[in-house]
Design a protein around this motif. Sequence first.
Motif, mmCIF file in Angstrom:
data_model
loop_
_atom_site.group_PDB
_atom_site.id
_atom_site.type_symbol
_atom_site.label_atom_id
_atom_site.label_comp_id
_atom_site.label_asym_id
_atom_site.label_seq_id
_atom_site.Cartn_x
_atom_site.Cartn_y
_atom_site.Cartn_z
ATOM 1 N N ALA A 72 41.032 74.711 78.234
ATOM 2 C CA ALA A 72 41.622 75.784 77.422
ATOM 3 C C ALA A 72 42.496 75.209 76.310
ATOM 4 O O ALA A 72 42.560 75.750 75.204
ATOM 5 N N PHE A 73 43.181 74.102 76.601
ATOM 6 C CA PHE A 73 43.995 73.440 75.570
ATOM 7 C C PHE A 73 43.132 72.930 74.416
ATOM 8 O O PHE A 73 43.534 72.962 73.253
ATOM 9 N N LEU A 74 41.953 72.440 74.741
ATOM 10 C CA LEU A 74 41.071 71.913 73.702
ATOM 11 C C LEU A 74 40.623 73.015 72.743
ATOM 12 O O LEU A 74 40.416 72.768 71.553
ATOM 13 N N LEU A 75 40.480 74.232 73.240
ATOM 14 C CA LEU A 75 40.181 75.353 72.366
ATOM 15 C C LEU A 75 41.334 75.594 71.401
ATOM 16 O O LEU A 75 41.131 75.938 70.230
ATOM 17 N N LEU A 76 42.539 75.374 71.887
ATOM 18 C CA LEU A 76 43.727 75.486 71.029
ATOM 19 C C LEU A 76 43.692 74.426 69.931
ATOM 20 O O LEU A 76 44.046 74.689 68.780
ATOM 21 N N HIS A 77 43.247 73.213 70.285
ATOM 22 C CA HIS A 77 43.155 72.146 69.283
ATOM 23 C C HIS A 77 42.075 72.433 68.251
ATOM 24 O O HIS A 77 42.229 72.074 67.078
ATOM 25 N N LEU A 78 40.994 73.070 68.681
ATOM 26 C CA LEU A 78 39.917 73.380 67.734
ATOM 27 C C LEU A 78 40.354 74.388 66.690
ATOM 28 O O LEU A 78 39.734 74.492 65.632
ATOM 29 N N GLY A 79 41.402 75.140 66.990
ATOM 30 C CA GLY A 79 41.957 76.045 65.979
ATOM 31 C C GLY A 79 42.544 75.317 64.797
ATOM 32 O O GLY A 79 42.650 75.873 63.701
ATOM 33 N N GLY A 80 42.896 74.045 64.986
ATOM 34 C CA GLY A 80 43.373 73.214 63.892
ATOM 35 C C GLY A 80 44.806 73.542 63.486
ATOM 36 O O GLY A 80 45.317 74.631 63.757
ATOM 37 N N PRO A 81 45.454 72.607 62.825
ATOM 38 C CA PRO A 81 46.819 72.851 62.339
ATOM 39 C C PRO A 81 46.836 73.788 61.141
ATOM 40 O O PRO A 81 45.814 73.984 60.473
ATOM 41 N N ASP A 82 48.000 74.356 60.872
ATOM 42 C CA ASP A 82 48.120 75.291 59.746
ATOM 43 C C ASP A 82 48.047 74.581 58.404
ATOM 44 O O ASP A 82 47.701 75.203 57.397
ATOM 45 N N THR A 83 48.362 73.303 58.369
ATOM 46 C CA THR A 83 48.474 72.596 57.101
ATOM 47 C C THR A 83 47.141 72.122 56.539
ATOM 48 O O THR A 83 47.089 71.650 55.407
ATOM 49 N N ILE A 84 46.060 72.231 57.301
ATOM 50 C CA ILE A 84 44.743 71.856 56.781
ATOM 51 C C ILE A 84 43.665 72.614 57.546
ATOM 52 O O ILE A 84 43.552 72.489 58.768
ATOM 53 N N THR A 85 42.917 73.424 56.841
ATOM 54 C CA THR A 85 41.756 74.086 57.422
ATOM 55 C C THR A 85 40.466 73.472 56.895
ATOM 56 O O THR A 85 39.465 73.412 57.593
ATOM 57 N N ALA A 86 40.493 73.033 55.637
ATOM 58 C CA ALA A 86 39.309 72.447 55.006
ATOM 59 C C ALA A 86 39.702 71.132 54.352
ATOM 60 O O ALA A 86 40.754 71.042 53.716
#
Length: 791
Positions: free
Chosen positions: A94-108
């Motif tokens: 479940a934590f890894l799904l949180l990581h896949l959301g990515g940080p706010d400072t870079i999406t692309a």
Amino acid sequence: MVEVIPKEIKEVWDSWNIRGMIILSLSLQAILILFSPSRKRTANKFLTLLLWSSYLLADLSANFAVALIAKNQGKDPKPDDPPQDKKLVAVWAAFLLLHLGGPDTITAFSLEDNALWNRHFLGLVFQVLAGVYVVVQSLPNVLWVMILLLFIAGTSKYLERTIALYLASSDKYRGSILQASKSAFDYTEQPNNLDMDSILVSEMYMKELRGQLKPPKLMIPNRELTNLEILQYGFFFFNNFKSLLVNNIFSLELRDDSKAFFRAPKLQDEEALRIIEAELEFIYEGLYTKGAVLHSWVGLVSRFISLGSLLSAFSIYYYRHNKIQEFHKADIVITYTLFLVGIALDVLSLLIFVASDWTTAILSTLKDDPERKNSGKDKILDWILGLKKPKWKWHTCCEKHQEEVLNTQFLLRRWTGSISMFNFITYSMNADTERIHKSRGGTFQLLWKTAFFPFSYVFSIIQTWSSNIAIWFCDLHRYIFHHVIILPPGQNQVVRYIVDIIKTFVGFWFRVPYFFAFLVTCIINFLGIKDLFNEIRLVRSVHGEPLTRNLWSFVFSELRDKSQILDSLENTATKSSARRDWASSHTQVQIADHEMLLRYVTDVDYDHSLLIWHIATELCYQEEDSAKEKCDQSYHTNRTVSKMLSDYMMYLLIMQPKLMSEVAGIGKIRFRDTLAEADRFFKKMGIENSRDVKLASEIILSVDTSIEPRDVKGNHSKSVLFEASSLAKELLRLEKDFGKNKWETLGKVWLEFLFHAASHCDATTRMELLSKGGEFINFVWLLMAHFGLGD
């Protein structure tokens, strides 16, 4: 026994693989959130490589770890495993799904990633299904509440990322400009079927609709703007000029308001720079981060849910008393690390969100009455924004005159603040770059050079020894053949035959190094990496100069004048004729008195003309190294501005081919042929190894160009070396015989080169450069659009 040992080793290896991938995934998240904001401030290659590799590995490591967990969940536990060990591993999924959301400072990482938003949405579905599979395999699981909360947090963050990619896609930007036509009045109905009430309702609806679509009235500045007002105007222009990002037009009313605003006599050039700077930062935040999502009600609700769920899950885990009996100690530590680092990164993201310019612009909107006093909140926000205000520093140039250069601290910059430069003659001579201004961060540069001095010193010694050995080797070869292995007169045929064999043997061994050099050259050509070595050499020849206040003032004042001149033209036919060539009619009129100069503007292509004027500018710059004797400050300013723009445009032509694709033509071919001719010429003159740019310039100017160079070489070569020499001589004669300031003429011409490139450069590449420290041409392009000068 032989089969059991490898199986046990494999199980242990898989177990440690899961732990390792979990830590790797968490580390990559930390790297991205800490370092990705810096990519808008610098074009450092190492930082770009670090972020690019982390961005790619972040999703790969998380996906691989989920696959490993799913693979190991179906296995029977070993006797020495705690009873609930696999239950805790389901929490990690479940934590890894949180990581896949990515940080706010870079999406692309690049604009292409935004176009793949639907793929990310599909990835969300599959990752949720994989996580559900892992949880089902662990049932019955006493940690199901924690897993559910983490699934909610992870799904929420993954949705944020997907929505951010969708909002930043070009199709969405185009769609946001196109509004469906809505009208409450049906013109197909007969007038006698309409009553007055329906007509009034329709008119009220249309007024309301127009009020919604029409942006607030733009107030013309009549005094010095505050820091908060500058940011608010930048946000206003960002919201109303989004169509520029996808090469769409905007309304004439908006264009006229923008022109009136930037033409205001009270608007200073530095205030215009800061407004454009803020607008470009909003564009960067919208294209490459979660800014557009987080500053909406959807983002706020999502962030409240994800952070609340994460804290609740941590509380449940923290107050679970029998963890030590249920789980491995190492797994307990890893889980605590995931929680604590995850919460810390979320809090850091929240702080970055609160301190962002986007948040500030939303908290305080433009006032209808500019004379109204600021509230306490506005004063606090204005003071905070004052910390980000660009800092200027007086600097003594190499010519001993003073000028202000941009010197904002790194963490407070909105872009790199410098201009990349490339010089043809310096590159062709393989000479060291002579900077106009000292690079920023002198202390850091000194420490860097001190740290790497031993390595550079050893490398220089090896390089010197290698060249000396090569010279000694050639001299030894020549000496042996002409002084040692010689035949006295009268020797018989047998002796001559033996001596010839010895000569052949010795010659063979002396030619072995040349054979290996030839072999290496063949391998490089076969692999097709010759261009790569040339590219590395080109990159090493690029250096940065800080933006000067004089240069920006020069650009701003010239664009303001051009905008006013264009509006003063009487008819559209005159306007179109003013844009017939790449240089405007205004600049052509300024140099029309000197026909020799004018033909290098009107009779040649853009890339051809740019290369000629660049080399001619450098020849004049090196020939007139005694310009410091002149006491006129404007003379020094024009000379420095011309030099900077010349080298900057050459950098764009050679080093940014994608950006200049619409105007570059065969610039690369002209550059290659001119470089080859310069190499041949320098070898003929015996100065190929001198690395003296001033000497090379003097020799080029000394060549007789009374016969047109293009008539001599014909169409066999695209070289412009001696055409540039002819132009440089005309520029020098212009000042000597006619008393005109050649640097003023050069400055006008180089501004035309810059304006034409800014209005015709590739839109996609232009936006990509925002994530690589930004480019000065982006500022010029956006300012031209606000002045109504873009094509």
